[in-house]
Write a protein that holds these residues in place. Sequence first.
Motif, PDB file in Angstrom:
ATOM      1  N   ASP A 263      36.919 -52.255 -31.260  1.00  0.00           N
ATOM      2  CA  ASP A 263      38.242 -52.429 -30.668  1.00  0.00           C
ATOM      3  C   ASP A 263      39.273 -52.586 -31.781  1.00  0.00           C
ATOM      4  O   ASP A 263      39.089 -53.391 -32.702  1.00  0.00           O
ATOM      5  N   ASN A 270      33.392 -52.018 -29.284  1.00  0.00           N
ATOM      6  CA  ASN A 270      33.985 -51.513 -28.048  1.00  0.00           C
ATOM      7  C   ASN A 270      32.875 -51.151 -27.060  1.00  0.00           C
ATOM      8  O   ASN A 270      31.699 -51.414 -27.301  1.00  0.00           O
ATOM      9  N   ARG A 271      33.254 -50.519 -25.953  1.00  0.00           N
ATOM     10  CA  ARG A 271      32.275 -50.226 -24.903  1.00  0.00           C
ATOM     11  C   ARG A 271      31.182 -49.282 -25.399  1.00  0.00           C
ATOM     12  O   ARG A 271      29.994 -49.474 -25.097  1.00  0.00           O
ATOM     13  N   LEU A 274      28.893 -51.206 -27.576  1.00  0.00           N
ATOM     14  CA  LEU A 274      28.144 -52.160 -26.762  1.00  0.00           C
ATOM     15  C   LEU A 274      26.950 -51.487 -26.092  1.00  0.00           C
ATOM     16  O   LEU A 274      25.855 -52.065 -26.041  1.00  0.00           O
ATOM     17  N   ASN A 275      27.149 -50.271 -25.574  1.00  0.00           N
ATOM     18  CA  ASN A 275      26.048 -49.568 -24.908  1.00  0.00           C
ATOM     19  C   ASN A 275      24.868 -49.358 -25.862  1.00  0.00           C
ATOM     20  O   ASN A 275      23.704 -49.513 -25.481  1.00  0.00           O
ATOM     21  N   SER A 296      29.876 -60.900 -18.086  1.00  0.00           N
ATOM     22  CA  SER A 296      31.142 -60.176 -18.005  1.00  0.00           C
ATOM     23  C   SER A 296      32.257 -61.203 -17.855  1.00  0.00           C
ATOM     24  O   SER A 296      32.265 -61.993 -16.901  1.00  0.00           O
ATOM     25  N   ALA A 336      31.623 -58.173 -27.133  1.00  0.00           N
ATOM     26  CA  ALA A 336      32.381 -56.922 -27.242  1.00  0.00           C
ATOM     27  C   ALA A 336      33.603 -57.017 -26.339  1.00  0.00           C
ATOM     28  O   ALA A 336      33.597 -57.720 -25.316  1.00  0.00           O
ATOM     29  N   ARG A 337      34.648 -56.318 -26.735  1.00  0.00           N
ATOM     30  CA  ARG A 337      35.821 -56.165 -25.861  1.00  0.00           C
ATOM     31  C   ARG A 337      35.761 -54.768 -25.263  1.00  0.00           C
ATOM     32  O   ARG A 337      35.755 -53.783 -25.984  1.00  0.00           O
ATOM     33  N   VAL A 338      35.715 -54.709 -23.938  1.00  0.00           N
ATOM     34  CA  VAL A 338      35.511 -53.423 -23.269  1.00  0.00           C
ATOM     35  C   VAL A 338      36.780 -52.908 -22.606  1.00  0.00           C
ATOM     36  O   VAL A 338      36.762 -51.875 -21.931  1.00  0.00           O
ATOM     37  N   LEU A 400      25.453 -53.954 -16.779  1.00  0.00           N
ATOM     38  CA  LEU A 400      26.901 -54.093 -16.885  1.00  0.00           C
ATOM     39  C   LEU A 400      27.558 -53.985 -15.515  1.00  0.00           C
ATOM     40  O   LEU A 400      28.508 -54.722 -15.199  1.00  0.00           O
TER      41      LEU A 400
END
Length: 692
Positions: A263, A270-271, A274-275, A296, A336-338, A400
């Motif tokens: 991010d 980021n997303r 994260l994955n 979350s 993480a920031r998604v 998620l």
Amino acid sequence: MPDKFIAQPSRDVNAIVRLVADTAPAMLAYFDADTRTCRFANSHYAEHFGYTPQSIVGLDVQEIVGELVWAQIKPYLDTVSVDSTQTMRYTRQFKNEIGKVQHIEAVLRPHAENGVLKGLVALMTDVSHHHQVTQQIRDNEERMRKFAAITTEAIVLHRDGIIMDGNDALSRLVGYTINELRGTAILDYVGPEVRLRALKNLRSESEDRHESIAVHKSGLHIPVEVEAKTMPGENDSHRIVVLRDMTDRLQTRQRIDFLAQHDLLTHLPNRARLNHLLSDVIAKAAGQQSRLAVLSLDLDQFKFVNDSLSHRAGDLLLCEMAQRIQSALRPQDIVARVGGDDFVIVLPDNPSLLETEALVAQLRTPVEAPYQVEGTQLNVSLSVGIAMYPNDGQCPEALLSNAEAALQMAKARGRSFSQFYTPALEGRATRMLMQEQMLRNAVERGEFELHYQPQTLIQSGELAGFEALVRWKHPHRGLVSPNEFIGFAENRGLIAAVDRWVLNQACRQAKTWQDDGYLPVPVAVNLSAQEFRQRDVVQEVAQVLDDTGLDARYLHIEITETTLMLSGTHMQQTLHALKSLGVGLAIDDFGTGYSSLAYLRKHPIDRLKIDRSFVSDLPHNPDAAAIVNAIVQMGQSLHLEILAEGVESPEQLHMLRQMGCAMMQGFLVSAPMPADRAAAWMSQHCQMLQRQ
């Protein structure tokens, strides 16, 4: 025997001597030793000084050559006259009748009998051509020396791996003087981890460009790009090697990789990152048969902060919150920031439900403590949804999704609540099934519509093409943007049918515009990863082009970085086959995936589209500016077209123009439009450019 039979052989010999002398390419003459008068000269010698072989006989040297030449050659004549055993060689230059400088090489050979000097033989050869060649070689060597001195690339010349010479840039690269390097083995300056490969390239005389490691005198290892060429010689060959310091390039690449996976505001994963991390953690937990928790997180009433204060205040709040979350977690935990105020935390190492609840409670203390943002105290609360592996899902998407469903339930209960995922939340799954059925009906009935967004050249404003963007004509909600259903269609295996409809309709519309007399420009179509996995894309595209009559050069196919990395060789072959059809190939949303320079080099890509998430932060976010500039520079070095997506302000356009970005797309030019409005816009835009 009569006299005439005795004299005849002498005449024959003289004729033969004359013939041989005149045939020789050199200038030849014989002079009397005492008088220095000419007794014989071939035609080349006589004509050189303006005489005939007959008229030159009897003239002395000074009279023949003139005062200027006489002053040059008299010392050589005097030397031979004194020492009848010495042959003199000298070179002189003169200007011919057109003023061109020529060079003569002369040999004065004494003719002596019984130690008595009888005459002098003068042999002169025009060596102007040899002198020119020699001078050209010297000039070339001088140019090469100057080039080697001025270039920033290190150059080393070696034979059989032994260094013969190098330039100053080489000395700067490895820290040794050129004198220290000469005569040493080139492999001594190669990192041990790549020395075997370097030896293989050395023996095979490979000329392929490759990456290696140079070892500095201080012991520092420097990444370099190596390019070598074999230079043949008379007796053996030598190798010239060019070394380019890749330190800055690798740092830029690492910076791009970091920014693409993190991010920009908080520097958290980021997303996409994260994955990948969550997949690794799940695989480890599966092997150990242990649990993990996915949290979350969402700030309650965060929108109020942005609206009542400013987006800057909201950004400062998020950065402070990210730091507080990190400080409250264990080293092995992942945060993480998604997006927006949405954060995800992954707790590995087999946490129980009670331990997870305790950590959430522990997390609330620092996160919900008052914040001081630009002189204003802010009090926030945290809503948390929790999904547990393996009971609530066994893949990143499921965990998620279920953590998000639990979060929504927590927010529905009020502020500062936590909620574990339970089967009672399955109502959401029921709604998804209904959504899936509606989308299947839309595919079968063709309930879609294409909108077209212009792509223009930044410098001139000329129209460069359109991107075709699909809309769903929802029976209840009206026109729905692709962001709301494309991801769902991919998850439900419906995206291939949508892709085929879009491809056919976009090509048909582009051909219709051309037939109606509009400016012929390409139309860009997005194809999903499933199209490349499940179908013969090349055959499908070829069939659509044939059915619609559209020339292949007016179709551009856009794929994501993730799609680019599919199936290795198969993907590469598919893209090359598409390229052979004549269509253009572009990477969409570039910078958000994991593709590398290696992927871009081996695939026939024409264009990179910079993701709008980077462009939207221009010109105020230095990290966004850095990554956009790095992508532009990298694309230019690979001879790729660069298009910036999501351009909405003149300030963004100005910065992109300064960076050298070629094309743009965004609301600053136009929003996506239906086909009829796009045609009208095209006419007005072309007329405006003509007036300008």
